[in-house]
Design a protein around this motif. Structure first.
Motif, PDB file in Angstrom:
ATOM      1  N   LEU A 180       0.806  -1.222   0.000  1.00 56.89           N
ATOM      2  CA  LEU A 180       0.000   0.000   0.000  1.00 56.89           C
ATOM      3  C   LEU A 180       0.841   1.275   0.000  1.00 56.89           C
ATOM      4  O   LEU A 180       0.301   2.379  -0.045  1.00 56.89           O
ATOM      5  CB  LEU A 180      -0.937   0.012   1.222  1.00 56.89           C
ATOM      6  N   SER A 183       0.183   3.612  -2.948  1.00 54.96           N
ATOM      7  CA  SER A 183      -1.100   4.314  -2.888  1.00 54.96           C
ATOM      8  C   SER A 183      -1.127   5.366  -1.791  1.00 54.96           C
ATOM      9  O   SER A 183      -1.861   6.354  -1.884  1.00 54.96           O
ATOM     10  CB  SER A 183      -2.238   3.313  -2.641  1.00 54.96           C
ATOM     11  N   SER A 266      -9.451   3.953   0.925  1.00 58.64           N
ATOM     12  CA  SER A 266      -8.763   3.689  -0.340  1.00 58.64           C
ATOM     13  C   SER A 266      -8.407   4.994  -1.039  1.00 58.64           C
ATOM     14  O   SER A 266      -8.824   6.082  -0.624  1.00 58.64           O
ATOM     15  CB  SER A 266      -9.648   2.835  -1.262  1.00 58.64           C
ATOM     16  N   VAL A 267      -7.650   4.873  -2.100  1.00 58.84           N
ATOM     17  CA  VAL A 267      -7.234   6.037  -2.887  1.00 58.84           C
ATOM     18  C   VAL A 267      -8.450   6.804  -3.394  1.00 58.84           C
ATOM     19  O   VAL A 267      -8.437   8.047  -3.468  1.00 58.84           O
ATOM     20  CB  VAL A 267      -6.352   5.576  -4.073  1.00 58.84           C
TER      21      VAL A 267
END
Length: 339
Positions: A180, A183, A266-267
């Motif tokens: 991750l 991201s 999340s992104v």
């Protein structure tokens, strides 16, 4: 111990909050969507374009419910609070301590911060394996804790705190799981505005907790604007920021890392402004706040009182301990240090 009350977060633009008998009612597009009794609310947080009736503001002031206003980006704007509780003797003791011996409490706030940062890093290594840079950071923070014990100058203490924070955030990206990192890149702390997704989450968490701490301090009669580590500045919650240092790593940083590493955020939950600032989308902010409230329901054994309490009551427990110290009912204030 005080009962854990709810913080109410209103995030929908155009919401109207009013008083209805002994309750708070929220309307959206002319329809009532929520109604709660005042005794179930501790703080009211309003994000974006939220309208609050004068009757509600008066009622909240009388009942000790603070109202805080933020922009839709999570930037603090203003805060409404009713009459200061507690007695003037406690506040006079606080002001004397801040003027005459601020180094005593400043050292304790910094020591708690460094210790909890160190514990957070070591906990990550236990769960994810050793890392050379994190090992060096743990050793460095340990040395700085020893330096802090020998230090008797508050400016040097602030220097130790600043150097430690820079080193900690210099290694913070290693606390994000490898798959991750792309991201959620992080190269250092940026505040006004946050320039990456991690900083946006950290800033939001720090802001929320600062104002919850301020409410806890006012609840026991302490002035949240007069601190010991952070210098006085008009409008700055210096003492709330002092106490925040105890909780940054253990509460806020670990909370943010959990959201990222467990893919709860999340992104796609972020927006980049033309200025380069990063902020959470409206739905993601609600998701963040829901998880934040759930985190506050977690129970732990308080390291000093040895009492089992909800995480959300920690600021109230520490405010109570600080008030006892300022009244000289205790020889020393015991900051929150995680086990």
């Amino acid at each position: 111990m005080k009962k854990l009350l709810n913080n109410l977060y209103v995030t929908t633009n155009g919401s109207y909050i009013r008083k209805e008998r002994d309750t708070l009612a929220i309307e959206q597009e002319g329809k009532k969507v929520l109604q709660l009794p005042f005794h179930a609310i501790q703080n009211l947080f309003c994000f974006g374009r939220i309208m609050v009736s004068p009757d509600l503001m008066a009622a909240c002031g009388e009942k000790g419910i603070s109202i805080s206003f933020f922009s839709e980006y999570g930037k603090f704007q203003s805060r409404l609070q009713g009459p200061q509780s507690g007695n003037v003797l406690l506040r006079r003791a606080q002001y004397r301590e801040a003027d005459e011996t601020p180094d005593v409490l400043a050292r304790l706030f910094i020591a708690a911060k460094l210790s909890n940062c160190r514990t957070t890093v070591m906990r990550h290594q236990r769960n994810h394996g050793k890392h050379e840079e994190l090992e060096r950071l743990v050793a460095y923070l340990g040395r700085n804790l020893k330096r802090l014990q020998r230090c008797d100058d508050i400016d040097r203490m602030r220097g130790i705190e600043g150097d430690s924070a820079a080193s900690y955030f210099g290694c913070f990206s290693h606390l994000i799981v490898d798959n991750l990192k792309a991201s959620f890149p992080f190269s250092g702390r940026t505040k006004r505005p946050p320039l990456d997704r991690v900083n946006a989450l950290l800033s939001f968490a720090y802001t929320l907790l600062t104002h919850e701490i301020a409410s806890a301090l006012q609840g026991v009669g302490i002035d949240p604007y007069v601190g010991f580590l952070h210098t006085d500045r008009p409008g700055r919650l210096s003492l709330a920021l002092d106490m925040l240092e105890e909780f940054r790593a253990w509460w806020c940083d670990r909370f943010v890392l959990t959201l990222i590493n467990r893919k709860q955020i999340s992104v796609d939950d972020f927006i980049e402004e033309g200025s380069g600032a990063i902020r959470l989308k409206d739905d993601a902010r609600k998701k963040f706040l829901t998880a934040w409230q759930e985190r506050k329901q977690d129970e732990l054994q308080h390291p000093y009182t040895d009492e089992k309490i909800h995480t959300g009551l920690l600021p109230h427990a520490q405010a109570m301990l600080l008030s006892r110290y300022l009244r000289k009912d205790m020889e020393i204030y015991t900051p929150f240090i995680s086990r």
